[in-house]
Design a protein around this motif. Structure first.
Motif, PDB file in Angstrom:
ATOM      1  N   SER A   1       0.809  -1.248   0.139  1.00  0.00           N
ATOM      2  CA  SER A   1      -0.123   0.217  -0.065  1.00  0.00           C
ATOM      3  C   SER A   1       0.910   1.305  -0.093  1.00  0.00           C
ATOM      4  O   SER A   1       2.053   1.041  -0.075  1.00  0.00           O
ATOM      5  N   GLY A   2       0.214   2.563  -0.074  1.00  0.00           N
ATOM      6  CA  GLY A   2       1.006   3.548  -0.223  1.00  0.00           C
ATOM      7  C   GLY A   2       2.114   3.854   0.889  1.00  0.00           C
ATOM      8  O   GLY A   2       3.013   4.208   0.615  1.00  0.00           O
ATOM      9  N   PRO A   3       1.651   3.592   2.154  1.00  0.00           N
ATOM     10  CA  PRO A   3       2.551   3.731   3.479  1.00  0.00           C
ATOM     11  C   PRO A   3       3.839   3.079   3.180  1.00  0.00           C
ATOM     12  O   PRO A   3       5.008   3.388   3.660  1.00  0.00           O
ATOM     13  N   GLU A   4       3.663   1.844   2.509  1.00  0.00           N
ATOM     14  CA  GLU A   4       4.820   0.847   2.478  1.00  0.00           C
ATOM     15  C   GLU A   4       5.667   1.025   1.416  1.00  0.00           C
ATOM     16  O   GLU A   4       6.816   1.201   1.579  1.00  0.00           O
TER      17      GLU A   4
ATOM     18  N   PHE B   1       5.915   4.207   0.420  1.00  0.00           N
ATOM     19  CA  PHE B   1       6.684   5.541   0.933  1.00  0.00           C
ATOM     20  C   PHE B   1       8.061   5.008   1.820  1.00  0.00           C
ATOM     21  O   PHE B   1       9.198   5.343   1.678  1.00  0.00           O
ATOM     22  N   SER B   2       7.852   3.901   2.745  1.00  0.00           N
ATOM     23  CA  SER B   2       8.985   3.453   3.540  1.00  0.00           C
ATOM     24  C   SER B   2      10.071   2.922   2.645  1.00  0.00           C
ATOM     25  O   SER B   2      11.070   3.384   2.988  1.00  0.00           O
TER      26      SER B   2
ATOM     27  N   VAL C   1      11.948   5.996   1.241  1.00  0.00           N
ATOM     28  CA  VAL C   1      12.530   6.719   1.947  1.00  0.00           C
ATOM     29  C   VAL C   1      14.029   5.956   2.189  1.00  0.00           C
ATOM     30  O   VAL C   1      15.031   6.694   2.468  1.00  0.00           O
ATOM     31  N   ARG C   2      14.021   4.733   2.269  1.00  0.00           N
ATOM     32  CA  ARG C   2      15.069   3.967   2.600  1.00  0.00           C
ATOM     33  C   ARG C   2      16.064   3.981   1.420  1.00  0.00           C
ATOM     34  O   ARG C   2      17.357   3.682   1.581  1.00  0.00           O
TER      35      ARG C   2
END
Lengths: 205, 469, 146
Positions: free
Chosen positions: C72-75, C77-78, C81-82
C-alpha cells in the motif's frame, strides 16, 4: 417391550430434558419419519480398514485398534466408493440421544440390503452421539454411496424393568457424545483380563 | 571447480531441473483437489521452465564468450529464484493436508469469503507444529511479482488462501475463534483498510512533532519522513491488529473475547510461572493486551452484545479486564530494538509510546465504521447471543449438540458462543450427564466433549441451512 | 496471531519485493540513453517505476493508493525513504519522488538527461538494488524444500 409408532416417536420428541428423544437434525421430516422407523442419513466421515505389517487384531496386543483404520471424509453430496469385502466405519449424519426408557435397533434400509450392504446394530438406552455404521459390501461390485443419502433406519422400543439407570451409566461411560464413527472398544472389555488372569497365564495341564 | 558466473548459473539450472521433478511428483500427490493439481501443472511448472530457459540462454552466451555480461533478465530471474518465493509456494501446496483440515469451522469462513470477497478461491490448509494461526492469499502477489519482474503473465485469477493452524489444536474450537481475527487480516490485506486509515492519521502533522527525539544516529536526523517510516512499521502494525480484532468481535462477539482472554492468560501465565511477574508489555507489532482488551470490550458493549449476557458471563470479562489493566506496564526504555538500517535506531521511551497510543486510539472509530460497513449483516446481533444462551442451556448442558434452534439451523456465531457459555457455566451439570468427566483427565475430557458437540453442531447446522435454502 | 504475541522478534526486515526489477530498469535507461528501442518488459518496467513513484507522491499528499498486491501507499513510501541518500522532510521526500519521476519522463520522451541527472538517477537505482537484494536474501521463505 413394544415398537414405537410415529405418533409415539413424536411424543418423545416433545418431552422435556432427560426423558426427551433427540434425533437432530432431521432435514426432511416428511420422508424420514416412517410408520415405525426414522430414516437416518450417511455422515461425512469414514474410517477405512487397512492392511498393515502386523495384520492381526489381538486384544492382548497393545496396538490400538484405531491404527488398523485410515480416516477420510467426503462433503455432503459427495461420492464414497465401498469396495467388496471392505470394512468401512461410517456414521449417521444425525446425532441421536435416547432417553433411559428407549432401546434402538439400527438396520439398513431394504433397498440397500438388496445391493449387498446390510448391517444391524443396537442402540443402548441413554446413548448420546452419532451412530456408528459398520459398512460391508457383500456384493461383487463396488457400490457408490453418497454422503447425505438415507442409508439406515432406526426402530425404537420401550424398555421394561427397573434397573435401567445402571444400564445407562455403563452405556454412557463407554460411548460419550461421539460426533464421528467410533472404532471398536473391544480392547476395553474386562473379559480379556479375566481370561488372561484366570486361564491363559495360568494354564493347568 | 571455479567460482564463476558460469558455475553459479549451472548450479541454478540444475536446481531448477530438480525442482521441476519435485513438482511433477507433487502434481501426482495433490489429491483430491484438481485446482491444486492444475496450479502445479499449468502455472508452477511453466514458470520453472521459463526461468530455466532464461538461465540456459545466458549460459549458452557465456559458453561462447567468457566476457559476456549476464543479462538483466537473468539477474531478475535469479532474484526470483533466490528469494524462495516460488519454492515457498510449492511447499505450501505440498504441506496442505486435507485430513487434518479444521473442516467444521472453515466452512463458515469459506462462506464468508464467498459472500464478501470472491467465489474463485481454494484453501490450502497447512498444519503447523507451532501454535500459529495465519490466513493469507499467496498466489496473486507471486503472479503480480512474476509479471512485473520477468514479464511472465498468467490469466489464472483463482485465489490460493493459505491457512496455517496448529496441528495439535486443529479441533480446539475454543482457540479457533482466533481464525476470525486472522480472516480480519486477510480482508484487510485484500482491501487495504489499514493503508487508508494510516494515511489519514498521518495527515495530522502536529502529532508527529510530539515524539522527539525518536532516533539516535551518528548524524542527527529528526524529521517527519523518518518518523513516518517508524510509524508505518509500529502504528501500521497496531492498526492492523485493531482491524483484525474488530473483525473478530463483530463476527463472533463474546466468543472471540473469551478466546483471546484464554490465550493471554496462557502467555501471561507463562511469564508469571517463570518470572513471577505479570507483565503486559507492548511490542512493535502488537498493542499491549490491556489496550486490545479494552477495545474489544468497548466494541462488544457498543454492539449490544455485552448487556444480553448474564452476570456470570459478564463477570468473566470484567474481572479479566480489571486484572489486565492493573498489570499494565505500558512502555519500556530501549534504544536498539527497531533496527531500520545500520545507521538508524529507534529510541523507545514514554513519549514515543504515548504518541503511538494516542494515534492508535484515534484510529479505532474509523476502523469500526469501515469493518462494520464491510461486513454488512454478518455483524453479530444481541439476538444471536440470546440464541447462544439458550443453546447452551437447552442443549449442550444435556450433552446435545447446539446445531438447531427453534426448528432451524443455528447460526455459527451462536454455536461457538454457546460452547463458551456452556464451558463457563455448566460443567457441574454436564458431569452428571457425561460420566467421563472425572479423575485426573476430568478437565481435559470435559473440553473434549464440548469440542465434539460444537464441532458436530457447526457441520450439521451448515448442512441444515443449505438444505433449507 | 498467537505466535506473534509470543514472538518478540522485532527486526525490520524488508518483507516486500519491489514491483519492478532494478536490473531491467537500469538496462532500459541505458538503452534510452543510447536511443535504442525498449522491449515489452523494459517498457513495462519504466511504467511500474513511475507508478511506484506516483504512489509515493500521493501518499505524501495524504492519499493512499495501492501499488501492487501486498503493497500500500505507506509501505511504498517507507521503501522509497530507505533508498534516499539523505534524510528529508515529508515535502522533501515528495520533491525527490517528483524529481525522479520527471527524470524518467524526460528520458522516456527525449532520450537524454544531463550527466548530473543521470548520476543521480543511477545512484538511486543502485540503492533500490540493495533493497531488492536484501529482500531476496532474507530467507523469509525458509521452509522451501519439498
Amino acid at each position: 417391550m413394544g415398537i414405537l409408532t410415529s405418533d409415539k416417536i413424536k411424543e418423545y420428541f416433545l418431552k422435556s430434558s432427560d426423558d426427551k428423544l433427540i434425533v437432530t437434525p432431521i432435514l426432511d421430516p416428511d420422508t424420514q419419519l416412517g410408520l415405525t422407523t426414522i430414516d437416518l442419513r450417511l455422515g461425512p466421515k469414514f474410517k477405512v480398514d487397512l492392511r498393515t505389517r502386523e495384520p492381526v487384531i489381538d486384544l492382548n496386543d497393545e496396538r490400538p485398534i484405531e491404527t488398523f483404520f485410515d480416516h477420510t471424509y467426503r462433503n455432503f453430496g459427495e461420492r464414497f466408493l465401498l469396495y467388496p469385502n471392505q470394512l468401512v466405519l461410517a456414521s449417521t449424519f444425525e446425532y441421536v440421544k435416547l432417553p433411559k426408557d428407549l432401546f434402538g435397533l439400527l438396520i439398513t434400509r431394504s433397498s440397500w440390503n438388496r445391493l449387498g450392504i446390510n448391517l444391524t446394530s443396537i442402540v443402548q438406552p441413554g446413548y448420546a452421539g452419532v451412530l456408528t455404521l459398520e459398512l460391508m459390501n457383500k456384493s461383487s461390485n463396488p457400490i457408490a454411496l453418497y454422503v447425505g443419502l438415507r442409508l439406515v433406519q432406526l426402530c425404537l422400543f420401550t424398555v421394561e424393568g427397573t434397573n435401567s439407570d445402571q444400564y445407562i451409566t455403563q452405556s454412557i461411560s463407554k460411548y460419550v457424545a461421539h460426533s464421528e464413527p467410533k472404532t471398536s472398544n473391544i480392547s476395553e472389555d474386562k473379559d480379556i483380563e479375566i481370561l488372561n488372569n484366570k486361564f491363559r497365564n495360568t494354564i493347568r495341564h | 571447480m571455479l567460482t564463476s558466473e558460469l558455475s553459479y548459473l549451472n548450479g541454478l539450472i540444475n536446481d531448477l531441473y530438480d525442482f521441476e521433478e519435485e513438482l511433477k511428483r507433487l502434481s501426482l500427490k495433490v489429491y483430491p483437489s484438481p485446482v491444486l493439481k492444475q496450479f502445479i501443472t499449468k502455472e508452477l511448472i511453466p514458470i520453472v521452465l521459463n526461468i530455466r530457459d532464461i538461465f540456459i540462454k545466458d549460459k549458452a552466451k557465456l559458453d561462447e564468450d567468457p566476457h559476456y555480461n549476464i543479462s538483466a533478465k537473468t539477474k531478475a530471474a535469479e532474484i526470483i529464484w533466490s528469494s524462495g518465493y516460488l519454492q515457498h509456494f510449492a511447499w505450501a501446496i505440498s504441506e496442505s493436508n486435507i485430513k487434518s483440515y479444521p473442516l467444521e469451522i472453515m466452512s463458515f469462513f469459506k462462506d464468508l469469503i464467498h459472500e464478501l470477497d470472491t467465489s474463485n478461491f481454494e484453501i490450502l490448509a497447512v498444519p503447523s507444529h507451532e501454535i500459529n494461526f495465519s490466513f493469507s492469499e499467496v498466489w496473486l502477489p507471486l503472479k503480480d511479482y512474476l509479471e512485473k519482474n520477468i514479464g511472465l503473465k498468467s490469466n489464472n485469477e483463482t485465489l490460493l488462501i493459505k491457512l496455517t493452524f496448529p496441528h495439535t489444536h486443529r479441533h480446539n474450537l475454543f482457540l479457533s475463534c482466533i481464525y476470525a481475527h486472522e480472516i480480519g487480516h486477510y480482508f484487510d490485506r485484500r482491501n487495504d483498510f489499514w493503508g487508508d486509515i494510516f494515511t489519514k492519521v498521518i495527515k495530522d502533522r502536529f502529532i508527529l512533532k510530539k515524539f522527539k527525539p525518536i532516533l539516535r544516529t551518528s548524524s542527527d536526523v529528526d524529521n517527519d519522513a523518518i518518523r513516518i517510516v517508524i510509524l508505518q512499521k509500529v502504528l501500521g502494525s497496531w492498526i492492523r491488529e485493531a482491524i483484525a480484532d474488530c473483525f473478530a468481535v463483530c463476527l463472533l462477539g463474546p466468543a472471540y473475547v473469551y478466546s483471546t482472554m484464554e490465550f493471554n492468560i496462557f502467555s501471561s501465565g507463562r511469564q508469571q510461572f517463570h518470572n513471577n511477574l505479570l507483565m503486559n508489555i507492548y511490542s512493535l507489532t502488537h498493542p499491549p493486551n490491556h489496550l486490545r482488551n479494552n477495545f474489544q470490550v468497548k466494541l462488544l458493549k457498543e454492539l449490544g452484545l455485552f448487556r444480553v449476557l448474564n452476570n456470570r458471563l459478564k463477570n468473566e470479562i470484567t474481572e479479566y479486564n480489571d486484572q489486565i489493566n492493573k498489570s499494565a506496564s505500558y512502555y519500556r526504555d530501549s534504544e536498539t530494538r527497531l533496527d531500520l538500517d545500520d545507521t538508524l535506531y529507534l529510541v523507545e521511551n514514554k513519549e514515543f509510546y504515548d504518541v503511538i497510543e494516542e494515534l492508535w486510539k484515534s484510529t479505532l472509530t474509523p476502523i469500526k465504521s469501515r469493518v462494520k460497513s464491510f461486513l454488512k449483516n454478518n455483524v453479530m446481533t444481541p439476538k444471536q447471543v440470546e440464541e447462544a444462551l439458550r443453546l447452551a442451556e437447552e442443549r449442550i448442558k444435556l450433552a446435545v449438540p447446539p446445531n438447531e434452534y427453534e426448528g432451524k439451523a443455528a447460526s455459527v456465531p451462536a454455536i461457538l458462543n454457546a460452547g463458551w457459555f456452556a464451558r463457563l457455566q455448566y460443567r457441574a451439570d454436564m458431569e452428571k450427564v457425561l460420566n467421563n468427566i472425572k479423575g485426573e483427565k476430568a478437565d481435559y475430557n470435559f473440553l473434549e466433549n464440548l469440542n465434539s458437540l460444537i464441532r458436530y453442531a457447526l457441520y450439521a447446522s451448515q448442512v441444515h441451512k443449505r438444505w433449507q435454502e | 496471531m498467537v505466535m506473534s504475541i509470543l514472538n518478540m522478534r522485532e527486526d525490520y526486515q524488508i518483507n516486500q519485493p519491489l514491483g519492478f526489477n532494478t536490473h531491467i530498469l537500469l538496462e532500459a535507461l541505458q538503452k534510452m540513453k543510447n536511443h535504442e528501442g525498449l522491449d515489452e518488459l523494459e517498457a513495462a518496467t519504466m511504467k511500474y517505476t513511475v507508478d511506484f513513484l506516483s504512489v509515493v507522491i500521493s501518499f505524501c499528499e495524504g492519499e493512499n493508493k495501492r501499488y501492487m498486491a501486498g503493497m500500500s501507499g505507506p509501505e511504498a513510501f517507507s521503501l522509497f525513504v530507505r533508498t534516499l541518500a539523505e534524510s528529508f522532510t515529508l515535502e522533501g521526500v515528495k520533491q525527490q519522488a517528483e524529481d525522479f519521476k520527471n527524470l524518467l519522463d524526460t528520458l522516456n520522451q527525449c532520450g537524454s538527461i544531463s550527466d548530473q541527472e543521470w548520476n543521480k538517477l543511477n545512484k538511486w537505482i543502485h540503492s533500490l538494488m540493495d533493497i531488492e537484494y536484501q529482500w531476496s536474501s532474507a530467507e523469509r521463505f525458509s521452509r522451501w524444500r519439498l
